[in-house]
Design a protein around this motif. Sequence first.
Motif, short mmCIF file in Angstrom:
data_model
loop_
_atom_site.label_atom_id
_atom_site.label_comp_id
_atom_site.label_asym_id
_atom_site.label_seq_id
_atom_site.Cartn_x
_atom_site.Cartn_y
_atom_site.Cartn_z
N LYS A 198 0.80 -1.21 0.00
CA LYS A 198 0.00 0.00 0.00
C LYS A 198 0.85 1.28 0.00
O LYS A 198 0.36 2.34 -0.39
CB LYS A 198 -0.92 0.00 1.22
CG LYS A 198 -2.04 -1.03 1.15
CD LYS A 198 -2.86 -1.02 2.44
CE LYS A 198 -3.93 -2.09 2.42
NZ LYS A 198 -4.68 -2.14 3.70
N ILE A 199 2.08 1.20 0.48
CA ILE A 199 2.90 2.42 0.51
C ILE A 199 3.55 2.69 -0.85
O ILE A 199 4.20 3.71 -1.03
CB ILE A 199 3.99 2.35 1.60
CG1 ILE A 199 5.07 1.32 1.25
CG2 ILE A 199 3.37 2.07 2.96
CD1 ILE A 199 6.23 1.31 2.23
N HIS A 200 3.35 1.79 -1.81
CA HIS A 200 3.90 1.96 -3.15
C HIS A 200 2.78 2.29 -4.13
O HIS A 200 1.82 1.53 -4.23
CB HIS A 200 4.59 0.68 -3.63
CG HIS A 200 5.77 0.27 -2.80
ND1 HIS A 200 5.64 -0.44 -1.63
CD2 HIS A 200 7.10 0.48 -2.98
CE1 HIS A 200 6.84 -0.66 -1.11
NE2 HIS A 200 7.74 -0.10 -1.91
N PRO A 201 2.87 3.39 -4.88
CA PRO A 201 1.88 3.65 -5.91
C PRO A 201 1.72 2.50 -6.90
O PRO A 201 0.64 2.28 -7.42
CB PRO A 201 2.43 4.90 -6.60
CG PRO A 201 3.15 5.62 -5.52
CD PRO A 201 3.79 4.52 -4.70
N ASP A 234 11.66 2.15 -7.17
CA ASP A 234 10.97 1.99 -5.89
C ASP A 234 9.46 1.93 -6.01
O ASP A 234 8.75 2.08 -5.00
CB ASP A 234 11.38 3.12 -4.94
CG ASP A 234 10.84 4.48 -5.38
OD1 ASP A 234 10.37 4.59 -6.54
OD2 ASP A 234 10.89 5.43 -4.58
N GLY A 236 7.49 4.05 -7.00
CA GLY A 236 6.91 5.34 -6.65
C GLY A 236 6.89 5.66 -5.18
O GLY A 236 6.33 6.69 -4.77
N ARG A 237 7.53 4.83 -4.36
CA ARG A 237 7.46 5.01 -2.91
C ARG A 237 7.97 6.39 -2.47
O ARG A 237 7.36 7.03 -1.61
CB ARG A 237 8.27 3.92 -2.22
CG ARG A 237 8.32 4.04 -0.71
CD ARG A 237 9.11 2.89 -0.10
NE ARG A 237 9.28 3.04 1.33
CZ ARG A 237 9.94 2.19 2.11
NH1 ARG A 237 10.49 1.10 1.58
NH2 ARG A 237 10.05 2.39 3.41
N THR A 239 7.96 9.07 -4.06
CA THR A 239 7.15 10.14 -4.63
C THR A 239 5.86 10.36 -3.85
O THR A 239 5.32 11.47 -3.82
CB THR A 239 6.81 9.80 -6.10
OG1 THR A 239 8.01 9.58 -6.82
CG2 THR A 239 6.02 10.93 -6.76
N LYS A 240 5.36 9.30 -3.21
CA LYS A 240 4.06 9.36 -2.55
C LYS A 240 4.16 10.02 -1.17
O LYS A 240 4.90 9.56 -0.31
CB LYS A 240 3.50 7.94 -2.42
CG LYS A 240 2.12 7.89 -1.77
CD LYS A 240 1.64 6.44 -1.69
CE LYS A 240 0.29 6.35 -1.03
NZ LYS A 240 -0.20 4.94 -0.93
N LEU A 241 3.38 11.06 -0.97
CA LEU A 241 3.34 11.72 0.32
C LEU A 241 2.46 10.93 1.29
O LEU A 241 1.49 10.29 0.89
CB LEU A 241 2.80 13.13 0.18
CG LEU A 241 3.63 14.12 -0.65
CD1 LEU A 241 2.89 15.43 -0.82
CD2 LEU A 241 4.98 14.35 -0.01
N SER A 242 2.79 11.01 2.57
CA SER A 242 1.93 10.41 3.58
C SER A 242 0.65 11.21 3.69
O SER A 242 0.59 12.38 3.31
CB SER A 242 2.64 10.35 4.93
OG SER A 242 2.97 11.66 5.36
N LEU A 243 -0.37 10.60 4.23
CA LEU A 243 -1.65 11.31 4.40
C LEU A 243 -1.50 12.45 5.41
O LEU A 243 -0.78 12.33 6.38
CB LEU A 243 -2.72 10.34 4.86
CG LEU A 243 -3.12 9.25 3.84
CD1 LEU A 243 -4.11 8.28 4.49
CD2 LEU A 243 -3.72 9.88 2.59
#
Length: 244
Positions: A198-201, A234, A236-237, A239-243
Amino acid sequence: MMRFEGKIALVTGGRSGIGRAIARRLQNEGARVFTAQRGEDPEFEYVQADFADMEAPARIIEDVVTKGGRLDVLVNNAGLMQEAAIEDMSLADWQHSLAVNLTAPFLMIKHALPHLRQTRGSIVNVGSIEGIGCNPLHAAYSASKAGLHGLARAVAVDHGKDGVRCNAVAPGWIDTELNLEFIKATPDPDAFRRDIGKIHPAGRTGKPEEVAALVAFLAAEESGFVTGQVYTVDGGRMTKLSLP
């Protein structure tokens, strides 16, 4: 595609994990591949070496060039990870991490350069997303991988005039044997894999072969105008911001 026909490639830490996938990819595309690590390698020609020994890199390069007659590709993949808070880490442990993860690649490059100039060869450093960010208790690992990325840039700047290129890849969570065993040891492996996905786009973790594909591109002549870069692999890991 046989992009490495007639070329000699050296992959440190090539007996397992990402290193093995890289070695296989280069061999499948025509290279004669040597690996270097502490133990024997039943799959490839190899040099046994301890990368904490600062005399090992010169010996490895000499051995490979003596046997292969040349050197076209150097992949600095060997490394280690130690977990400790900074206050709890001894100076000896800190220096050991930097010796294996950063100083040894520096020395590999130093001794490989005279041969890579002759072949207009390529260097790829296997760094980590932890050279860009950091997980808890990974001070030495993160610092050494950031240094490895910086080393790639420095080599590119200083030796582009010699026809030598140097890039780095920064893998994220990759399903190596070590990581898969870690997952199996968790209380609920299925839940862990769902959560880490889930932490990876991309919705999943990566495969060693996906890192190897990028390394092969960077080592090949078709990427001749690419140097001094750090490529994340990765899903996209980073690149993805936390909520919020």
